[in-house]
Design a protein around this motif. Structure first.
Motif, PDB file in Angstrom:
ATOM      1  N   PHE A  96       0.823  -1.213   0.000  1.00  8.94           N
ATOM      2  CA  PHE A  96       0.000   0.000   0.000  1.00  8.94           C
ATOM      3  C   PHE A  96       0.851   1.254   0.000  1.00  8.94           C
ATOM      4  O   PHE A  96       0.584   2.217  -0.748  1.00  8.94           O
ATOM      5  N   THR A  97       1.893   1.291   0.859  1.00 10.43           N
ATOM      6  CA  THR A  97       2.677   2.527   0.971  1.00 10.43           C
ATOM      7  C   THR A  97       3.357   2.885  -0.351  1.00 10.43           C
ATOM      8  O   THR A  97       3.597   4.065  -0.625  1.00 10.43           O
ATOM      9  N   GLN A  98       3.652   1.881  -1.170  1.00 12.51           N
ATOM     10  CA  GLN A  98       4.258   2.172  -2.479  1.00 12.51           C
ATOM     11  C   GLN A  98       3.264   2.888  -3.383  1.00 12.51           C
ATOM     12  O   GLN A  98       3.601   3.874  -4.044  1.00 12.51           O
ATOM     13  N   TRP A  99       2.031   2.371  -3.426  1.00 10.44           N
ATOM     14  CA  TRP A  99       1.016   3.040  -4.238  1.00 10.44           C
ATOM     15  C   TRP A  99       0.683   4.419  -3.673  1.00 10.44           C
ATOM     16  O   TRP A  99       0.437   5.365  -4.429  1.00 10.44           O
ATOM     17  N   ALA A 100       0.695   4.536  -2.346  1.00  8.32           N
ATOM     18  CA  ALA A 100       0.463   5.841  -1.733  1.00  8.32           C
ATOM     19  C   ALA A 100       1.549   6.829  -2.161  1.00  8.32           C
ATOM     20  O   ALA A 100       1.279   8.006  -2.422  1.00  8.32           O
ATOM     21  N   ALA A 101       2.796   6.328  -2.252  1.00  2.63           N
ATOM     22  CA  ALA A 101       3.898   7.203  -2.679  1.00  2.63           C
ATOM     23  C   ALA A 101       3.705   7.675  -4.114  1.00  2.63           C
ATOM     24  O   ALA A 101       4.076   8.803  -4.459  1.00  2.63           O
ATOM     25  N   THR A 102       3.126   6.851  -4.982  1.00  2.43           N
ATOM     26  CA  THR A 102       2.955   7.262  -6.376  1.00  2.43           C
ATOM     27  C   THR A 102       1.901   8.344  -6.542  1.00  2.43           C
ATOM     28  O   THR A 102       1.851   9.007  -7.577  1.00  2.43           O
ATOM     29  N   LYS A 103       1.080   8.528  -5.530  1.00  6.03           N
ATOM     30  CA  LYS A 103       0.093   9.619  -5.604  1.00  6.03           C
ATOM     31  C   LYS A 103       0.795  10.970  -5.593  1.00  6.03           C
ATOM     32  O   LYS A 103       0.272  11.958  -6.094  1.00  6.03           O
ATOM     33  N   HIS A 104       1.982  10.997  -5.011  1.00  5.06           N
ATOM     34  CA  HIS A 104       2.793  12.224  -4.942  1.00  5.06           C
ATOM     35  C   HIS A 104       4.155  11.918  -5.560  1.00  5.06           C
ATOM     36  O   HIS A 104       5.194  12.162  -4.953  1.00  5.06           O
ATOM     37  N   LEU A 105       4.155  11.404  -6.761  1.00  5.69           N
ATOM     38  CA  LEU A 105       5.326  10.768  -7.360  1.00  5.69           C
ATOM     39  C   LEU A 105       6.565  11.659  -7.352  1.00  5.69           C
ATOM     40  O   LEU A 105       6.592  12.720  -7.976  1.00  5.69           O
ATOM     41  N   HIS A 106       7.591  11.210  -6.645  1.00  6.00           N
ATOM     42  CA  HIS A 106       8.865  11.927  -6.579  1.00  6.00           C
ATOM     43  C   HIS A 106       9.724  11.493  -7.767  1.00  6.00           C
ATOM     44  O   HIS A 106       9.764  10.317  -8.117  1.00  6.00           O
ATOM     45  N   PRO A 107      10.446  12.414  -8.397  1.00  7.27           N
ATOM     46  CA  PRO A 107      11.260  12.044  -9.572  1.00  7.27           C
ATOM     47  C   PRO A 107      12.343  11.012  -9.272  1.00  7.27           C
ATOM     48  O   PRO A 107      12.804  10.324 -10.189  1.00  7.27           O
ATOM     49  N   ALA A 108      12.752  10.863  -8.025  1.00  5.27           N
ATOM     50  CA  ALA A 108      13.773   9.871  -7.691  1.00  5.27           C
ATOM     51  C   ALA A 108      13.204   8.454  -7.608  1.00  5.27           C
ATOM     52  O   ALA A 108      13.961   7.485  -7.665  1.00  5.27           O
ATOM     53  N   LEU A 109      11.885   8.319  -7.475  1.00  7.73           N
ATOM     54  CA  LEU A 109      11.278   6.990  -7.395  1.00  7.73           C
ATOM     55  C   LEU A 109      11.169   6.426  -8.806  1.00  7.73           C
ATOM     56  O   LEU A 109      10.396   6.897  -9.633  1.00  7.73           O
ATOM     57  N   LYS A 110      11.965   5.399  -9.083  1.00  2.36           N
ATOM     58  CA  LYS A 110      12.077   4.869 -10.447  1.00  2.36           C
ATOM     59  C   LYS A 110      11.242   3.620 -10.682  1.00  2.36           C
ATOM     60  O   LYS A 110      10.931   3.286 -11.838  1.00  2.36           O
ATOM     61  N   THR A 111      10.870   2.905  -9.630  1.00  4.93           N
ATOM     62  CA  THR A 111      10.041   1.708  -9.794  1.00  4.93           C
ATOM     63  C   THR A 111       9.459   1.307  -8.444  1.00  4.93           C
ATOM     64  O   THR A 111      10.027   1.639  -7.384  1.00  4.93           O
ATOM     65  N   ILE A 112       8.331   0.604  -8.482  1.00  6.83           N
ATOM     66  CA  ILE A 112       7.769  -0.005  -7.283  1.00  6.83           C
ATOM     67  C   ILE A 112       7.476  -1.468  -7.584  1.00  6.83           C
ATOM     68  O   ILE A 112       7.180  -1.839  -8.721  1.00  6.83           O
ATOM     69  N   VAL A 113       7.578  -2.305  -6.536  1.00  9.11           N
ATOM     70  CA  VAL A 113       7.260  -3.728  -6.658  1.00  9.11           C
ATOM     71  C   VAL A 113       6.323  -4.093  -5.505  1.00  9.11           C
ATOM     72  O   VAL A 113       6.736  -4.700  -4.519  1.00  9.11           O
ATOM     73  N   PRO A 114       5.051  -3.726  -5.606  1.00  8.67           N
ATOM     74  CA  PRO A 114       4.103  -4.030  -4.530  1.00  8.67           C
ATOM     75  C   PRO A 114       3.632  -5.479  -4.600  1.00  8.67           C
ATOM     76  O   PRO A 114       3.290  -5.984  -5.661  1.00  8.67           O
ATOM     77  N   SER A 115       3.619  -6.142  -3.458  1.00  7.96           N
ATOM     78  CA  SER A 115       3.148  -7.522  -3.359  1.00  7.96           C
ATOM     79  C   SER A 115       1.965  -7.579  -2.391  1.00  7.96           C
ATOM     80  O   SER A 115       1.981  -6.924  -1.344  1.00  7.96           O
ATOM     81  N   ALA A 116       0.945  -8.342  -2.764  1.00  2.90           N
ATOM     82  CA  ALA A 116      -0.195  -8.565  -1.858  1.00  2.90           C
ATOM     83  C   ALA A 116      -0.682  -7.248  -1.256  1.00  2.90           C
ATOM     84  O   ALA A 116      -0.935  -7.143  -0.063  1.00  2.90           O
ATOM     85  N   SER A 117      -0.823  -6.241  -2.090  1.00  2.00           N
ATOM     86  CA  SER A 117      -0.993  -4.859  -1.623  1.00  2.00           C
ATOM     87  C   SER A 117      -2.347  -4.604  -0.981  1.00  2.00           C
ATOM     88  O   SER A 117      -3.385  -4.839  -1.591  1.00  2.00           O
ATOM     89  N   ALA A 118      -2.326  -4.071   0.221  1.00  2.00           N
ATOM     90  CA  ALA A 118      -3.548  -3.599   0.849  1.00  2.00           C
ATOM     91  C   ALA A 118      -4.033  -2.335   0.140  1.00  2.00           C
ATOM     92  O   ALA A 118      -3.231  -1.565  -0.389  1.00  2.00           O
ATOM     93  N   ALA A 119      -5.351  -2.137   0.145  1.00  5.51           N
ATOM     94  CA  ALA A 119      -5.941  -0.942  -0.457  1.00  5.51           C
ATOM     95  C   ALA A 119      -6.995  -0.404   0.502  1.00  5.51           C
ATOM     96  O   ALA A 119      -8.141  -0.853   0.492  1.00  5.51           O
ATOM     97  N   PRO A 120      -6.622   0.529   1.389  1.00  2.00           N
ATOM     98  CA  PRO A 120      -7.557   1.008   2.401  1.00  2.00           C
ATOM     99  C   PRO A 120      -8.833   1.582   1.791  1.00  2.00           C
ATOM    100  O   PRO A 120      -8.794   2.354   0.848  1.00  2.00           O
ATOM    101  N   GLY A 121      -9.944   1.137   2.359  1.00  2.00           N
ATOM    102  CA  GLY A 121     -11.257   1.539   1.861  1.00  2.00           C
ATOM    103  C   GLY A 121     -11.809   0.601   0.816  1.00  2.00           C
ATOM    104  O   GLY A 121     -13.001   0.645   0.507  1.00  2.00           O
ATOM    105  N   LEU A 122     -10.934  -0.268   0.272  1.00  2.00           N
ATOM    106  CA  LEU A 122     -11.350  -1.179  -0.787  1.00  2.00           C
ATOM    107  C   LEU A 122     -11.264  -2.641  -0.379  1.00  2.00           C
ATOM    108  O   LEU A 122     -12.123  -3.440  -0.737  1.00  2.00           O
TER     109      LEU A 122
END
Length: 576
Positions: free
Chosen positions: A142-168
């Motif tokens: 979840f925190t990886q997808w949360a980070a992409t909401k405010h995507l920083h130029p240094a973040l080059k890739t994410i590998v989320p596994s079994a990702s929680a999705a709050p509210g969903l």
């Protein structure tokens, strides 16, 4: 029998950095530069605790492997050392309030902005080459997808596994809150690390049954356990719709179009976090059709899909080809993206899935290509008693199957199936209705997410209903395939409640089900259990139309009468 079912949706990772003394006591510490007590200040003045490990003797700036988590564990040093051993700087940071952070623990709400604060800090360190990759599972997904909401130029890739999705998918799935998340709020907030003793205590099972038997409101859980004032849990209950409170935590709609970095998602058919993982995938591809997003799924549970699968999972011996080292693939991905290495061999196309029962992997460019046809089954009322028929023929005249649920009766309970086992010698329908198809005349591959539309006439204003899908194999055993569970009043729009009209035909469409892929045997039958929730393990929707969190057994009134109409249908994606 009092059973506590757990989706185990929310567990992985975290801890702090070693002091000079404890560092000397750890294995091979002399090979590392360990920064134990890093505190990073956020824009609003909170402090984020971080652990940084680098390999000694490395002069050149390196890419950083970063995890951001609420699970503060003292064993986290192993994870950041591993990153250093693989030629990266390893960083684990903790959500505000955890480890050395002096702030209040608040799950989910600040994590996207805080993760980006840490990424910005990393990018400015002399040991950073300006490239950051994130990985981790469950909350850390979840925190990886949360980070992409405010995507920083240094973040080059994410590998989320079994990702929680709050509210969903947590604390609610399709707008129904599940009780297993309640003790989790204490698990992560009772201390700066994790309260394992409390979390694994017997009080929670006793609590669920006490709540069920007394018929108190769902909001009373914290009072019933003797811990009134659980502000996190109560705040969640204040938002039963997928409203702005939840939408603020994650990318939402068009925001997915701005996520241009490569993504690798891993999950499992039996992973409680799969609903979140597939949601992110679908939304990303919907709003950015050319997204560089790879997806890997197989017969894995919540933890196996994050690292190393179990060769036998809950009684099911997985196909040999499914037993792959996912953790190793994740680091192969980092080398591919951050070091211009080779793409992992397992990723032969964008969607990579193992067909259970075939000992084969398949690879397609899109989710829609997982199937090339659909089987439609109607809830036939041709039989006068259970088991009823799943019929491929659309009914020629109107009819229904009747179900009654007495919410006042606490001697029995109705519930959807948790993924407690994969194989069953027999099925307990939990007071639901059993529908069975005709035997298959030849082997059949089903791949994808089943969908459908339930048509019903009820005497109340709402209900929480479920559909659970099995294969009845020729040897008489049942193989769990997938399920749906959701609130009827949110079926057409999870952001806004639409109360049902008693006595009127209502349509309840559903799409948010668990993905599966399996080769069914000749002679097998498909089995569906249709049910309505009334159990200790999730909210009870009494159907008054009021806030479900405030309803009590006093709102039960007359039993719920449901006419499941015979033009209700299930759509099963198949490959032929």
């Amino acid at each position: 029998m009092r059973k506590i079912f757990s989706l185990a949706l929310l567990c992985l990772i975290s801890s702090r950095q070693l002091t000079a003394q404890s560092a000397r006591q750890s294995d091979n510490t002399a090979n590392y530069i360990i920064e134990d007590s890093v505190l990073i200040k956020t824009k609003d003045g909170a402090q984020i605790s971080a652990l940084v490990v680098r390999k000694k003797g490395v002069a050149e700036p390196q890419a950083t492997i970063f995890q951001f988590t609420i699970y503060a564990r003292k064993t986290d040093i192993k994870k950041v050392k591993e990153a250093a051993d693989k030629g990266y700087v390893g960083v684990i940071a903790y959500t505000r309030g955890k480890r050395y952070s002096p702030d209040e623990v608040v799950p989910y709400e600040y994590d996207g902005e805080d993760a980006n604060t840490v990424i910005d800090w990393i990018s400015k360190q002399p040991w950073s080459n300006g490239k950051v990759g994130m990985y981790g599972g469950s909350y850390n997904g979840f925190t990886q997808w949360a980070a992409t909401k405010h995507l920083h130029p240094a973040l080059k890739t994410i590998v989320p596994s079994a990702s929680a999705a709050p509210g969903l998918d947590v604390p609610m799935t399709n707008n129904v809150v599940m009780s297993f998340v309640f003790p989790w709020t204490y698990y992560i907030s009772n201390n700066k690390f994790l309260d394992e003793t409390d979390y694994n205590g017997p009080q929670w099972g006793d609590l669920y049954w006490k709540w069920f038997e007394t018929g108190k409101s769902y909001r009373a859980l914290d009072t019933l356990v003797g811990r009134p004032g659980n502000t996190v849990f109560q705040r969640w209950l204040d938002h039963p719709a997928y409203d702005a409170y939840w939408q603020k935590m994650l990318p939402f709609k068009e925001e997915f179009s701005k996520i241009t970095i490569p993504v690798l998602t891993t999950t499992g058919y039996f992973d409680g976090g799969q609903i979140g993982a597939t949601y992110y995938l679908r939304e990303h591809l919907t709003y950015h059709p050319q997204a560089n997003h790879y997806f890997l799924i197989g017969p894995y549970g919540h933890f196996g899909s994050q690292g190393y699968p179990d060769s036998t999972y809950r009684g099911y011996k997985i196909d040999p080809v499914a037993n792959i080292p996912i953790h190793d693939i994740i680091y192969q991905w980092f080398d591919y993206i951050l070091k211009s290495g080779l793409k992992p061999a397992a990723l032969k196309d964008k969607i990579n899935y193992q067909v259970m029962g075939s000992n084969e992997w398949k690879h397609t460019p899109s989710l829609s290509k997982m199937s090339n046809d659909t089987l439609t089954f109607y809830l036939s009322n041709a039989s006068s008693k259970a088991p009823y028929r799943l019929s491929t023929q659309k009914p020629k005249k109107d009819g229904f199957v009747l179900q009654q649920v007495d919410y006042k009766d606490r001697e029995s309970y109705n519930s959807y199936y948790y993924i407690n086992n994969i194989l069953y010698d027999s099925l307990n329908a939990n007071n639901g209705l059993l529908f069975v198809s005709e035997p298959l005349t030849k082997p059949l591959e089903i791949s994808g997410c089943f969908t459908g539309e339930l048509k019903a006439i009820i005497n109340k204003k709402d209900m929480d209903c479920s559909v659970v899908l099995f294969e009845l194999m020729p040897d008489g055993r049942y193989f769990y395939l997938s399920y749906f569970m959701g609130r009827a009043s949110y079926a057409k729009d999870m952001t806004k409640r639409h109360i049902l009209t008693p006595g009127k035909k209502e349509s309840i469409p559903f799409t948010n089900t668990y993905m599966t892929s399996r080769k069914l045997s000749k002679g097998s039958k498909l089995v569906a259990i249709i049910n309505v929730n009334k159990s200790p393990f999730e909210q009870i929707n009494y159907g008054t139309g009021k806030d479900v969190n405030d309803e009590t057994i006093k709102d039960a009134n007359e039993p719920l009468q449901i006419k499941w109409l015979n033009d209700s249908y299930l759509k099963i994606p198949i490959w032929k």
